[in-house]
Write a protein that holds these residues in place. Structure first.
Motif, PDB file in Angstrom:
ATOM      1  N   MET A  81      -4.499  -9.571   1.126  1.00 46.57           N
ATOM      2  CA  MET A  81      -3.743  -8.471   1.717  1.00 46.57           C
ATOM      3  C   MET A  81      -4.601  -7.801   2.779  1.00 46.57           C
ATOM      4  N   ASN A  82      -4.182  -7.912   4.023  1.00 47.03           N
ATOM      5  CA  ASN A  82      -4.893  -7.308   5.141  1.00 47.03           C
ATOM      6  C   ASN A  82      -4.053  -6.208   5.762  1.00 47.03           C
ATOM      7  N   ASP A  83      -4.709  -5.357   6.529  1.00 49.36           N
ATOM      8  CA  ASP A  83      -4.016  -4.259   7.213  1.00 49.36           C
ATOM      9  C   ASP A  83      -3.115  -3.504   6.236  1.00 49.36           C
ATOM     10  N   LEU A  84      -3.686  -3.133   5.118  1.00 51.79           N
ATOM     11  CA  LEU A  84      -2.893  -2.452   4.091  1.00 51.79           C
ATOM     12  C   LEU A  84      -2.429  -1.094   4.568  1.00 51.79           C
ATOM     13  N   LYS A  85      -1.249  -0.714   4.118  1.00 53.61           N
ATOM     14  CA  LYS A  85      -0.636   0.548   4.490  1.00 53.61           C
ATOM     15  C   LYS A  85      -0.366   1.370   3.232  1.00 53.61           C
ATOM     16  N   PRO A  86      -0.284   2.673   3.363  1.00 47.88           N
ATOM     17  CA  PRO A  86       0.009   3.497   2.178  1.00 47.88           C
ATOM     18  C   PRO A  86       1.283   3.054   1.461  1.00 47.88           C
ATOM     19  N   GLU A  87       2.243   2.560   2.202  1.00 48.17           N
ATOM     20  CA  GLU A  87       3.493   2.118   1.566  1.00 48.17           C
ATOM     21  C   GLU A  87       3.335   0.810   0.784  1.00 48.17           C
ATOM     22  N   ASP A  88       2.159   0.201   0.829  1.00 41.91           N
ATOM     23  CA  ASP A  88       1.886  -0.958  -0.015  1.00 41.91           C
ATOM     24  C   ASP A  88       1.403  -0.541  -1.400  1.00 41.91           C
ATOM     25  N   THR A  89       1.176   0.745  -1.584  1.00 40.70           N
ATOM     26  CA  THR A  89       0.724   1.247  -2.883  1.00 40.70           C
ATOM     27  C   THR A  89       1.770   0.944  -3.940  1.00 40.70           C
ATOM     28  N   ALA A  90       1.366   0.214  -4.968  1.00 40.59           N
ATOM     29  CA  ALA A  90       2.300  -0.209  -6.015  1.00 40.59           C
ATOM     30  C   ALA A  90       1.504  -0.914  -7.103  1.00 40.59           C
ATOM     31  N   VAL A  91       2.186  -1.214  -8.187  1.00 37.62           N
ATOM     32  CA  VAL A  91       1.627  -2.104  -9.208  1.00 37.62           C
ATOM     33  C   VAL A  91       2.061  -3.519  -8.845  1.00 37.62           C
ATOM     34  N   TYR A  92       1.112  -4.402  -8.751  1.00 34.26           N
ATOM     35  CA  TYR A  92       1.370  -5.791  -8.365  1.00 34.26           C
ATOM     36  C   TYR A  92       1.315  -6.677  -9.607  1.00 34.26           C
ATOM     37  N   LEU A 117      -2.972  -2.349 -10.254  1.00 31.72           N
ATOM     38  CA  LEU A 117      -2.614  -1.269  -9.343  1.00 31.72           C
ATOM     39  C   LEU A 117      -3.358  -1.416  -8.023  1.00 31.72           C
ATOM     40  N   VAL A 118      -2.609  -1.329  -6.947  1.00 31.51           N
ATOM     41  CA  VAL A 118      -3.169  -1.290  -5.599  1.00 31.51           C
ATOM     42  C   VAL A 118      -2.828   0.069  -5.014  1.00 31.51           C
ATOM     43  N   THR A 119      -3.853   0.806  -4.627  1.00 31.02           N
ATOM     44  CA  THR A 119      -3.667   2.131  -4.043  1.00 31.02           C
ATOM     45  C   THR A 119      -4.249   2.136  -2.641  1.00 31.02           C
ATOM     46  N   VAL A 120      -3.422   2.488  -1.664  1.00 31.35           N
ATOM     47  CA  VAL A 120      -3.855   2.536  -0.265  1.00 31.35           C
ATOM     48  C   VAL A 120      -3.749   3.977   0.198  1.00 31.35           C
ATOM     49  N   SER A 121      -4.859   4.550   0.581  1.00 34.91           N
ATOM     50  CA  SER A 121      -4.856   5.948   1.020  1.00 34.91           C
ATOM     51  C   SER A 121      -4.785   6.013   2.539  1.00 34.91           C
ATOM     52  N   SER A 122      -4.165   7.077   3.009  1.00 37.74           N
ATOM     53  CA  SER A 122      -4.003   7.244   4.463  1.00 37.74           C
ATOM     54  C   SER A 122      -5.191   7.957   5.082  1.00 37.74           C
TER      55      SER A 122
END
Length: 122
Positions: A81-92, A117-122
């Motif tokens: 997963m590259n260029d992660l965005k906050p909206e990618d935050t979810a349980v995978y 859990l994947v958490t992407v902060s802004s």
């Protein structure tokens, strides 16, 4: 069949993470392994999947940013997963689907790993 996922965590927007999922047990030569994600209060949705034959499929929201790959010898699927965005935050969740035949009937068997859990902060 059991699935063991790993690789989730916290990352800043624009960063990268790699998820791994190893399947064990009775794994058939043809199967589909994939990644799904679930947002709070939402149903699980497909992120990407790939067949043991090499075909892949991606959700529109991750095309060009995420890459699914497999090591069939190890029954392992990866999600880069590259260029992660906050909206990618979810349980995978990883999954494996395989099929059996009995007479004229075909049965799908779907197994799930534990979520990561994947958490992407802004």
């Amino acid at each position: 069949v059991q699935l063991q996922a790993s690789g989730g965590g916290w990352v800043q927007a624009g960063g990268s993470l790699r998820l791994s999922c190893a399947a064990s047990g009775s794994i058939f030569s043809f199967n589909v392994m994939g990644w799904y994600r679930q947002f709070p209060g939402k149903e699980r949705e497909l992120v990407a999947d790939g067949t043991s034959g090499g075909s892949t499929n991606y959700a529109d929201s991750v095309k060009g940013r995420f890459t699914i790959s497999r090591d069939n010898a190890k029954n392992t699927v990866y999600l880069q997963m590259n260029d992660l965005k906050p909206e990618d935050t979810a349980v995978y969740y990883c999954s494996i689907r395989q099929w059996t035949n009995k007479g004229w009937d075909r049965y799908e068997h779907n197994y799930w790993g534990q979520g990561t859990l994947v958490t992407v902060s802004s």
